[in-house]
Scaffold this motif. Structure first.
Motif, PDB file in Angstrom:
ATOM      1  N   VAL A  81       0.792  -1.276  -0.039  1.00  0.00           N
ATOM      2  CA  VAL A  81       0.086   0.022   0.097  1.00  0.00           C
ATOM      3  C   VAL A  81       0.897   1.267  -0.003  1.00  0.00           C
ATOM      4  O   VAL A  81       1.821   1.305   0.838  1.00  0.00           O
ATOM      5  CB  VAL A  81      -0.757  -0.170   1.347  1.00  0.00           C
ATOM      6  CG1 VAL A  81      -1.828   1.180   1.313  1.00  0.00           C
ATOM      7  CG2 VAL A  81      -1.830  -1.133   1.294  1.00  0.00           C
ATOM      8  N   SER A  82       0.547   2.217  -0.877  1.00  0.00           N
ATOM      9  CA  SER A  82       1.349   3.161  -0.901  1.00  0.00           C
ATOM     10  C   SER A  82       0.433   4.520  -0.505  1.00  0.00           C
ATOM     11  O   SER A  82      -0.740   4.411  -0.820  1.00  0.00           O
ATOM     12  CB  SER A  82       2.178   3.516  -2.257  1.00  0.00           C
ATOM     13  OG  SER A  82       1.176   3.620  -3.339  1.00  0.00           O
ATOM     14  N   GLN A  83       1.044   5.720   0.111  1.00  0.00           N
ATOM     15  CA  GLN A  83       0.192   6.844   0.444  1.00  0.00           C
ATOM     16  C   GLN A  83       1.192   8.113  -0.079  1.00  0.00           C
ATOM     17  O   GLN A  83       2.496   8.004  -0.037  1.00  0.00           O
ATOM     18  CB  GLN A  83       0.214   6.801   1.963  1.00  0.00           C
ATOM     19  CG  GLN A  83      -1.015   5.924   2.248  1.00  0.00           C
ATOM     20  CD  GLN A  83      -1.491   5.983   3.886  1.00  0.00           C
ATOM     21  OE1 GLN A  83      -0.803   5.182   4.596  1.00  0.00           O
ATOM     22  NE2 GLN A  83      -2.073   7.221   4.021  1.00  0.00           N
ATOM     23  N   SER A  84       0.558   9.107  -0.469  1.00  0.00           N
ATOM     24  CA  SER A  84       1.164  10.191  -0.825  1.00  0.00           C
ATOM     25  C   SER A  84       0.095  11.565  -0.480  1.00  0.00           C
ATOM     26  O   SER A  84      -0.954  11.289  -0.214  1.00  0.00           O
ATOM     27  CB  SER A  84       1.519  10.450  -2.438  1.00  0.00           C
ATOM     28  OG  SER A  84       0.476  10.232  -3.030  1.00  0.00           O
ATOM     29  N   PRO A  85       0.945  12.621  -0.012  1.00  0.00           N
ATOM     30  CA  PRO A  85       2.239  12.902   0.257  1.00  0.00           C
ATOM     31  C   PRO A  85       2.505  12.232   1.773  1.00  0.00           C
ATOM     32  O   PRO A  85       1.885  11.546   2.440  1.00  0.00           O
ATOM     33  CB  PRO A  85       2.445  14.156   0.371  1.00  0.00           C
ATOM     34  CG  PRO A  85       1.259  14.757   1.165  1.00  0.00           C
ATOM     35  CD  PRO A  85       0.125  13.965   0.450  1.00  0.00           C
ATOM     36  N   SER A  86       4.001  11.861   1.951  1.00  0.00           N
ATOM     37  CA  SER A  86       4.319  11.265   3.186  1.00  0.00           C
ATOM     38  C   SER A  86       4.179  12.303   4.320  1.00  0.00           C
ATOM     39  O   SER A  86       3.895  12.006   5.324  1.00  0.00           O
ATOM     40  CB  SER A  86       5.799  10.767   3.068  1.00  0.00           C
ATOM     41  OG  SER A  86       6.663  11.841   2.649  1.00  0.00           O
ATOM     42  N   ASN A  87       4.481  13.583   3.958  1.00  0.00           N
ATOM     43  CA  ASN A  87       4.352  14.740   4.844  1.00  0.00           C
ATOM     44  C   ASN A  87       3.456  15.685   4.100  1.00  0.00           C
ATOM     45  O   ASN A  87       4.048  15.954   3.215  1.00  0.00           O
ATOM     46  CB  ASN A  87       5.428  15.154   5.509  1.00  0.00           C
ATOM     47  CG  ASN A  87       6.312  14.318   6.545  1.00  0.00           C
ATOM     48  OD1 ASN A  87       5.778  14.183   7.722  1.00  0.00           O
ATOM     49  ND2 ASN A  87       7.349  13.365   6.303  1.00  0.00           N
ATOM     50  N   LYS A  88       2.653  16.468   4.900  1.00  0.00           N
ATOM     51  CA  LYS A  88       1.891  17.555   4.675  1.00  0.00           C
ATOM     52  C   LYS A  88       1.871  18.484   5.609  1.00  0.00           C
ATOM     53  O   LYS A  88       1.344  18.229   6.803  1.00  0.00           O
ATOM     54  CB  LYS A  88       0.525  17.069   4.136  1.00  0.00           C
ATOM     55  CG  LYS A  88      -0.252  18.215   3.684  1.00  0.00           C
ATOM     56  CD  LYS A  88       0.135  18.727   2.503  1.00  0.00           C
ATOM     57  CE  LYS A  88      -0.930  19.804   1.928  1.00  0.00           C
ATOM     58  NZ  LYS A  88      -0.236  20.475   0.463  1.00  0.00           N
ATOM     59  N   VAL A  89       2.257  19.828   5.385  1.00  0.00           N
ATOM     60  CA  VAL A  89       2.072  21.006   6.352  1.00  0.00           C
ATOM     61  C   VAL A  89       1.227  21.999   5.715  1.00  0.00           C
ATOM     62  O   VAL A  89       1.598  22.136   4.567  1.00  0.00           O
ATOM     63  CB  VAL A  89       3.513  21.482   6.736  1.00  0.00           C
ATOM     64  CG1 VAL A  89       3.303  22.597   7.764  1.00  0.00           C
ATOM     65  CG2 VAL A  89       4.343  20.558   7.268  1.00  0.00           C
ATOM     66  N   THR A  90       0.052  22.138   6.459  1.00  0.00           N
ATOM     67  CA  THR A  90      -0.886  23.333   5.685  1.00  0.00           C
ATOM     68  C   THR A  90      -1.183  24.111   6.751  1.00  0.00           C
ATOM     69  O   THR A  90      -0.930  24.089   8.015  1.00  0.00           O
ATOM     70  CB  THR A  90      -1.835  22.282   5.289  1.00  0.00           C
ATOM     71  OG1 THR A  90      -2.791  23.480   4.577  1.00  0.00           O
ATOM     72  CG2 THR A  90      -2.958  21.898   6.470  1.00  0.00           C
TER      73      THR A  90
END
Lengths: 116, 113
Positions: free
Chosen positions: A4-13
């Protein structure tokens, strides 16, 4: 094979912005789950898709959260008007269909969301 | 409603010592039981699961767990831990009337040399 892949790995908002988190399940897996991992809260179930059935949305914490699964494969979790309490790691998992397939859920690495 | 309790948030132990991570659950319906492990900066991996049959379940990396229905427990054990077992361990249940997992808050196992 690919997991299983997920994106993004990090998100700053920034607070108030909308974010989209993506999950690519294992090929052939008909079930897809979203969970949220917060400090001190453990893992909380958010939403579950199984084939073409209506999703189980019982874990979504508010109407700012929504998810869709296109073509029975990729899923997007959308958080509108993000709040600081939405900061967490969002985990996606997939599995073969019921009845027994759902007993082995394969998890992605997660997306770490930070809302400033 | 169902709930999973992992009473120990952290368990420090020396290498080669035995360890037990406790898990208790509450449910009005029958459940399947699971232990997952999360190594630093990695996703969750299934360690073992109890669906039916023998109450002693063996998993990967030398871990085992025993289902005790009367005590509603599913404690995880390993007779001799390694440094590489340092990770967060999550107990989870799946009620038979749903396909989702309900997790405990996790236990951080820290193995010291």
């Amino acid at each position: 094979g690919a997991g299983v892949s997920q994106s993004p790995s990090n998100k700053v908002t920034e607070k108030g912005k909308d974010v989209e988190l993506r999950c690519d399940p294992i090929s052939g897996h008909t079930a897809l789950y979203w969970y949220r991992q917060s400090l001190g809260q453990g893992l909380e179930f958010l939403i579950y898709f199984q084939g073409n059935s209506a999703p189980d949305k019982s874990g979504l914490p508010s109407d700012r959260f929504s998810a869709e699964r296109t073509g029975g494969s990729v899923s997007t979790l959308t958080i509108q008007r993000t709040q600081q309490e939405d900061s967490a790691v969002y985990l996606c998992a997939s599995s073969l269909g019921p009845p027994e397939g759902v007993n082995t859920q394969y998890f992605g690495p997660g997306t770490r969301l930070t809302v400033l | 409603a169902q709930s999973v309790t992992q009473l120990d948030s952290q368990v420090p132990v020396f290498e080669e010592a035995p360890v037990e991570l406790r898990c208790n659950y509450s449910s009005s319906v029958s459940v399947y039981l699971f232990w997952y492990v999360q190594y630093p900066n990695q996703g969750l991996q299934l360690l073992l699961k109890y669906l039916s049959g023998s109450t002693l379940v063996k998993g990967i990396n030398g871990f085992e767990a025993e289902f005790n229905k009367s005590q509603t427990s599913f404690h995880l054990r390993k007779p001799s831990v390694h440094i590489s077992d340092t990770a967060e361990y999550f107990c989870a249940v799946r009620p038979l009337n749903t396909d989702k997992l309900i997790f405990g808050t996790g236990t951080r196992l820290q193995v010291f040399p």
